[in-house]
Design an enzyme around this catalytic site. Structure first.
Site, short mmCIF file in Angstrom:
data_model
loop_
_atom_site.label_atom_id
_atom_site.label_comp_id
_atom_site.label_asym_id
_atom_site.label_seq_id
_atom_site.Cartn_x
_atom_site.Cartn_y
_atom_site.Cartn_z
N ARG A 1 -39.59 -13.23 12.15
CA ARG A 1 -40.92 -13.79 11.83
C ARG A 1 -40.84 -14.70 10.60
NH1 ARG A 1 -44.15 -14.28 7.51
NH2 ARG A 1 -43.49 -12.21 6.84
N ASP A 2 -40.56 -14.14 9.46
CA ASP A 2 -40.56 -14.93 8.22
C ASP A 2 -39.45 -15.96 8.25
OD1 ASP A 2 -41.12 -15.76 5.67
OD2 ASP A 2 -40.80 -13.84 4.70
N HIS B 1 -40.78 -7.52 -1.40
CA HIS B 1 -40.39 -8.65 -0.54
C HIS B 1 -39.91 -9.77 -1.46
CE1 HIS B 1 -41.22 -11.15 3.22
NE2 HIS B 1 -41.02 -12.08 2.30
N HIS C 1 -37.56 -13.10 -2.62
CA HIS C 1 -36.84 -14.32 -2.20
C HIS C 1 -35.77 -14.61 -3.24
CE1 HIS C 1 -39.51 -16.16 1.06
NE2 HIS C 1 -39.95 -14.93 0.89
N CYS D 1 -41.25 -20.41 3.47
CA CYS D 1 -42.65 -20.28 3.89
C CYS D 1 -43.17 -21.69 4.15
CB CYS D 1 -43.49 -19.58 2.83
SG CYS D 1 -45.24 -19.48 3.30
N ASN E 1 -35.35 -15.76 2.08
CA ASN E 1 -35.61 -14.36 1.76
C ASN E 1 -34.30 -13.70 1.35
OD1 ASN E 1 -38.49 -13.70 2.86
ND2 ASN E 1 -37.56 -14.95 4.45
P1 HMG Z 1 -58.94 -22.07 10.10
O1 HMG Z 1 -58.61 -23.48 10.47
O2 HMG Z 1 -59.82 -21.83 8.90
O3 HMG Z 1 -59.50 -21.32 11.39
O4 HMG Z 1 -57.56 -21.31 9.90
P2 HMG Z 1 -60.97 -20.94 11.80
O5 HMG Z 1 -61.20 -19.50 11.52
O6 HMG Z 1 -61.94 -21.96 11.25
O7 HMG Z 1 -60.89 -21.17 13.39
C1 HMG Z 1 -60.62 -22.47 13.91
C2 HMG Z 1 -60.09 -22.37 15.33
O8 HMG Z 1 -58.85 -21.67 15.32
C3 HMG Z 1 -60.99 -21.59 16.28
O9 HMG Z 1 -60.86 -22.23 17.57
C4 HMG Z 1 -60.36 -20.24 16.37
O10 HMG Z 1 -60.59 -19.56 17.61
C5 HMG Z 1 -58.88 -20.60 16.27
P3 HMG Z 1 -62.05 -23.17 18.14
O11 HMG Z 1 -63.25 -22.27 18.17
O12 HMG Z 1 -62.18 -24.28 17.13
O13 HMG Z 1 -61.48 -23.58 19.45
N1 HMG Z 1 -58.15 -19.47 15.71
C6 HMG Z 1 -57.08 -18.89 16.27
N2 HMG Z 1 -56.40 -19.15 17.40
C7 HMG Z 1 -55.35 -18.33 17.67
N3 HMG Z 1 -54.99 -17.29 16.91
C8 HMG Z 1 -55.63 -17.01 15.78
C9 HMG Z 1 -56.72 -17.85 15.42
N4 HMG Z 1 -57.56 -17.85 14.38
C10 HMG Z 1 -58.43 -18.83 14.56
N5 HMG Z 1 -55.27 -15.97 15.03
C11 HMG Z 1 -56.30 -19.27 10.00
C12 HMG Z 1 -57.54 -19.96 9.47
C13 HMG Z 1 -56.17 -17.95 9.28
C14 HMG Z 1 -56.43 -19.07 11.49
C15 HMG Z 1 -55.08 -20.19 9.70
O14 HMG Z 1 -55.10 -20.54 8.35
C16 HMG Z 1 -53.76 -19.57 10.02
O15 HMG Z 1 -53.44 -19.32 11.17
N6 HMG Z 1 -52.93 -19.29 8.97
C17 HMG Z 1 -51.64 -18.64 9.13
C18 HMG Z 1 -50.59 -19.27 8.25
C19 HMG Z 1 -49.30 -18.49 8.31
O16 HMG Z 1 -49.02 -17.81 9.27
N7 HMG Z 1 -48.48 -18.63 7.26
C20 HMG Z 1 -47.23 -17.97 7.14
C21 HMG Z 1 -47.33 -16.46 6.98
S1 HMG Z 1 -47.61 -15.86 5.32
C22 HMG Z 1 -46.11 -15.82 4.56
O17 HMG Z 1 -45.21 -16.41 5.09
C23 HMG Z 1 -45.89 -15.03 3.34
C24 HMG Z 1 -45.22 -13.69 3.64
O18 HMG Z 1 -44.09 -13.89 4.46
C25 HMG Z 1 -44.80 -13.01 2.34
C26 HMG Z 1 -43.82 -13.81 1.52
O19 HMG Z 1 -42.87 -14.40 2.07
O20 HMG Z 1 -43.99 -13.79 0.29
C27 HMG Z 1 -46.13 -12.74 4.37
MG MG Z 2 -40.73 -14.13 2.76
#
Ligand code: HMG
Ligand code: MG
Length: 319
Positions: A26-27, A218, A220, A251, A260
């Site tokens: 995933r990450d 977690h 890096h 990320c 990581n």
């Molecule tokens: P947004 O644009 O604000 O979404 O994004 P929204 O809530 O306004 O919805 C807009 C549209 O998206 C809607 O569709 C929703 O249905 C659809 P419409 O009505 O316009 O047709 N939608 C979705 N579709 C599929 N699956 C979903 C979903 N949610 C809404 N789950 C949102 C907000 C949270 C969705 C967006 O910002 C997002 O997906 N972010 C994820 C980013 C991400 O995954 N980043 C990487 C992970 S975090 C990380 O890496 C750190 C970590 O590893 C720790 C570390 O390394 O330190 C954990």
């Molecule tokens: Mg990470």
């Protein structure tokens, strides 16, 4: 001493066993430029589980436009759901939870931020808006009998805001636990933590009533501190350590995040300390070598390089 394994010399005051929370699929893969075929991801997860990793984070049910690399979550999850390993998945909101529960996922993770800048970049929300988005996700997941992890990114430093004050991190950790998260994962997303900072945060969390037993870390390895930080966490009693096979990852929404902590580097240190992980280092290394071939570049893990002559590391000893 067995070839390919460190000599085991336990150090006092460390846990006897550690759970490695493997995040490579995933990450790691969320950050790849090229699209990895779903079947290759499934094979990667299988091999990780075969290497003895009992917790293998599989994918994320996020918006496919935000993380196109994981847009195949619906196809991938059923390909691995027969495995004995725990297969947590990330979900940011109720839409993501619906998608995960529909496929039978029983371990989910929400992912918050300790800083406003990253909350905005990663979730298009403020810190508190993100918490409000998670509240029904955590409640519904718990009702469905799922285990819930609460990730928190930028716990030590943030690329836009600089050093992150410990009380700011503690507040969001408390909020995630108060919502019902079963465990936390404290993310050093850009790898700027050092061991004293790790101990200070863990101590502050304990003082705020957060038990070490619900804390995972977690790290890096951006500045080469991930193992030193891990040792500080072990000395504090932490027994859940996140790591990524072969050191894959970064990320997509934090450009300064590099790899990581590599699972192989972690396992090498834990084996040397006589700490049980259940992981077969040879199999794990072979998996990362195989994955590096799929990605077309060598693994950044020092242990993978040292243990795999095919990557040229043995020649480098002669230089
Ligand atoms: P947004 O644009 O604000 O979404 O994004 P929204 O809530 O306004 O919805 C807009 C549209 O998206 C809607 O569709 C929703 O249905 C659809 P419409 O009505 O316009 O047709 N939608 C979705 N579709 C599929 N699956 C979903 C979903 N949610 C809404 N789950 C949102 C907000 C949270 C969705 C967006 O910002 C997002 O997906 N972010 C994820 C980013 C991400 O995954 N980043 C990487 C992970 S975090 C990380 O890496 C750190 C970590 O590893 C720790 C570390 O390394 O330190 C954990
Ligand atoms: Mg990470």
């Amino acid at each position: 001493m067995t070839p390919g394994l460190p000599m085991s010399v336990p150090a006092p005051g460390l846990p006897a066993r550690v759970r490695i929370h493997e995040v490579g699929a995933r990450d790691g893969l969320q950050n790849e430029q090229t699209v990895i075929p779903t079947e290759v991801k499934a094979e990667f997860i299988r091999r990780l589980a075969d290497a003895g990793l009992d917790t293998v984070e599989a994918t994320s049910f996020v918006h496919p436009k935000w993380v196109p690399q994981l847009a195949d979550a619906e196809r991938l999850f059923p390909l691995v759901s027969d495995l004995d390993a725990r297969l947590p998945v990330l979900v940011p909101n109720e839409r993501g939870l619906d998608r995960a529960l529909a496929l039978g996922a029983d371990r989910i993770a929400v992912f918050g931020s300790a800083t406003e800048s990253f909350a905005k970049a990663n979730l298009n929300r403020t810190v508190d808006e993100a918490l409000a988005m998670f509240a029904p996700v955590v409640a519904r997941a718990k009702d469905a009998g799922a285990h819930v992890r609460g990730y928190l990114s930028m716990c030590f430093g943030d690329p836009w805001e600089g050093p992150v004050p410990v009380p700011q991190v503690v507040r969001v950790c408390r909020a995630l636990l108060d919502q019902g998260c079963d465990e936390l994962s404290l993310g050093d997303t850009i790898g700027v933590a050092t061991p004293g900072h790790v101990t200070a945060l863990l101590t502050a969390l304990n003082e705020a009533g957060v038990g070490t037993d619900v804390i995972g870390v977690h790290f890096h390895d951006t500045y080469g501190q991930a193992l030193a930080n891990t040792l500080a966490a072990l000395q504090h009693g932490v027994t859940t350590i996140d790591a990524s096979a072969g050191g894959l990852g970064g990320c997509p929404y934090a450009k300064s995040a590099t790899g990581n902590l590599a699972t192989e580097d972690l396992v090498w240190m834990l084996q040397g300390l006589g700490i049980e992980t259940g992981v077969d280092l040879d199999r794990l290394t072979a998996t990362s070598v195989w994955m590096a071939e799929q990605l077309g570049r060598p693994s950044p893990s020092r242990t993978v390089r040292a243990l795999s002559p095919s990557l040229g590391s043995h020649d480098s000893h002669k230089e």
